[in-house]
Design a protein around this motif. Structure first.
Motif, PDB file in Angstrom:
ATOM      1  N   LYS A  24       0.836  -1.199   0.000  1.00 40.39           N
ATOM      2  CA  LYS A  24       0.000   0.000   0.000  1.00 40.39           C
ATOM      3  C   LYS A  24       0.876   1.256   0.000  1.00 40.39           C
ATOM      4  O   LYS A  24       0.584   2.213  -0.724  1.00 40.39           O
ATOM      5  CB  LYS A  24      -0.921  -0.017   1.215  1.00 40.39           C
ATOM      6  CG  LYS A  24      -1.932   1.094   1.226  1.00 40.39           C
ATOM      7  CD  LYS A  24      -2.876   0.953   2.404  1.00 40.39           C
ATOM      8  CE  LYS A  24      -3.792   2.146   2.492  1.00 40.39           C
ATOM      9  NZ  LYS A  24      -4.689   2.064   3.641  1.00 40.39           N
ATOM     10  N   HIS A  90      -7.222   0.614  -2.939  1.00 38.09           N
ATOM     11  CA  HIS A  90      -8.521   0.093  -2.512  1.00 38.09           C
ATOM     12  C   HIS A  90      -8.486  -1.432  -2.390  1.00 38.09           C
ATOM     13  O   HIS A  90      -9.102  -1.996  -1.478  1.00 38.09           O
ATOM     14  CB  HIS A  90      -9.623   0.516  -3.480  1.00 38.09           C
ATOM     15  CG  HIS A  90     -10.007   1.946  -3.334  1.00 38.09           C
ATOM     16  ND1 HIS A  90     -10.543   2.480  -2.190  1.00 38.09           N
ATOM     17  CD2 HIS A  90      -9.928   2.977  -4.205  1.00 38.09           C
ATOM     18  CE1 HIS A  90     -10.777   3.756  -2.355  1.00 38.09           C
ATOM     19  NE2 HIS A  90     -10.403   4.092  -3.571  1.00 38.09           N
ATOM     20  N   ASP A  93      -6.794  -2.206   0.825  1.00 40.05           N
ATOM     21  CA  ASP A  93      -7.687  -1.873   1.932  1.00 40.05           C
ATOM     22  C   ASP A  93      -8.720  -2.979   2.145  1.00 40.05           C
ATOM     23  O   ASP A  93      -9.038  -3.330   3.289  1.00 40.05           O
ATOM     24  CB  ASP A  93      -8.396  -0.547   1.677  1.00 40.05           C
ATOM     25  CG  ASP A  93      -7.502   0.642   1.924  1.00 40.05           C
ATOM     26  OD1 ASP A  93      -6.479   0.501   2.633  1.00 40.05           O
ATOM     27  OD2 ASP A  93      -7.819   1.732   1.396  1.00 40.05           O
ATOM     28  N   ARG A  94      -9.233  -3.529   1.033  1.00 42.60           N
ATOM     29  CA  ARG A  94     -10.191  -4.639   1.152  1.00 42.60           C
ATOM     30  C   ARG A  94      -9.535  -5.875   1.756  1.00 42.60           C
ATOM     31  O   ARG A  94     -10.144  -6.572   2.570  1.00 42.60           O
ATOM     32  CB  ARG A  94     -10.796  -4.967  -0.211  1.00 42.60           C
ATOM     33  CG  ARG A  94     -11.851  -3.980  -0.664  1.00 42.60           C
ATOM     34  CD  ARG A  94     -12.633  -4.487  -1.861  1.00 42.60           C
ATOM     35  NE  ARG A  94     -11.808  -4.817  -3.002  1.00 42.60           N
ATOM     36  CZ  ARG A  94     -11.430  -3.965  -3.955  1.00 42.60           C
ATOM     37  NH1 ARG A  94     -11.824  -2.713  -3.886  1.00 42.60           N
ATOM     38  NH2 ARG A  94     -10.688  -4.343  -4.959  1.00 42.60           N
TER      39      ARG A  94
END
Length: 111
Positions: A24, A90, A93-94
């Motif tokens: 990330k 994203h 994050d999931r």
């Protein structure tokens, strides 16, 4: 014996979390790079507009056309980098959310 398995399992999960957070951070860096690349064509165009009274467009058209093509290429590259980075952020994050749901004892450690 069971405690050793739980410790090993939580160690693997923490390693997975660290790997996901590292990925990330990498895509946040890509996002920052995409934004910086996007600023370059905008700066060049603002200088050209500000100094447009000092030159005749027809006389410098052979410079403006390649510059415009280069600016379009840089805008395209920056949009690609920004969109890809946002999609990957994203995604990670999931993944973190799924780990948080599976391992409720580690949920308070994950933001």
């Amino acid at each position: 014996m069971i405690e050793d398995i739980d410790k090993a399992d939580s160690t693997v999960v923490m390693d997975e979390i660290q790997l996901i957070l590292a990925e990330k951070r990498t895509y946040l860096s890509v996002l920052r790079t995409g934004i910086a690349i996007l600023a370059l064509p905008l700066s060049v165009m603002s200088v050209l507009v500000a100094t447009s009274r000092l030159y005749d467009v027809v006389n410098v058209l052979h410079f403006l056309i390649p510059l415009g093509i280069l600016n379009l290429a840089l805008v395209g590259l920056s949009i690609y980098l920004i969109v890809r980075a946002i999609m990957r952020i994203h995604f990670y994050d999931r993944l973190l959310y799924q780990i948080k749901l599976k391992k409720s004892e580690l949920a308070d450690l994950i933001e």
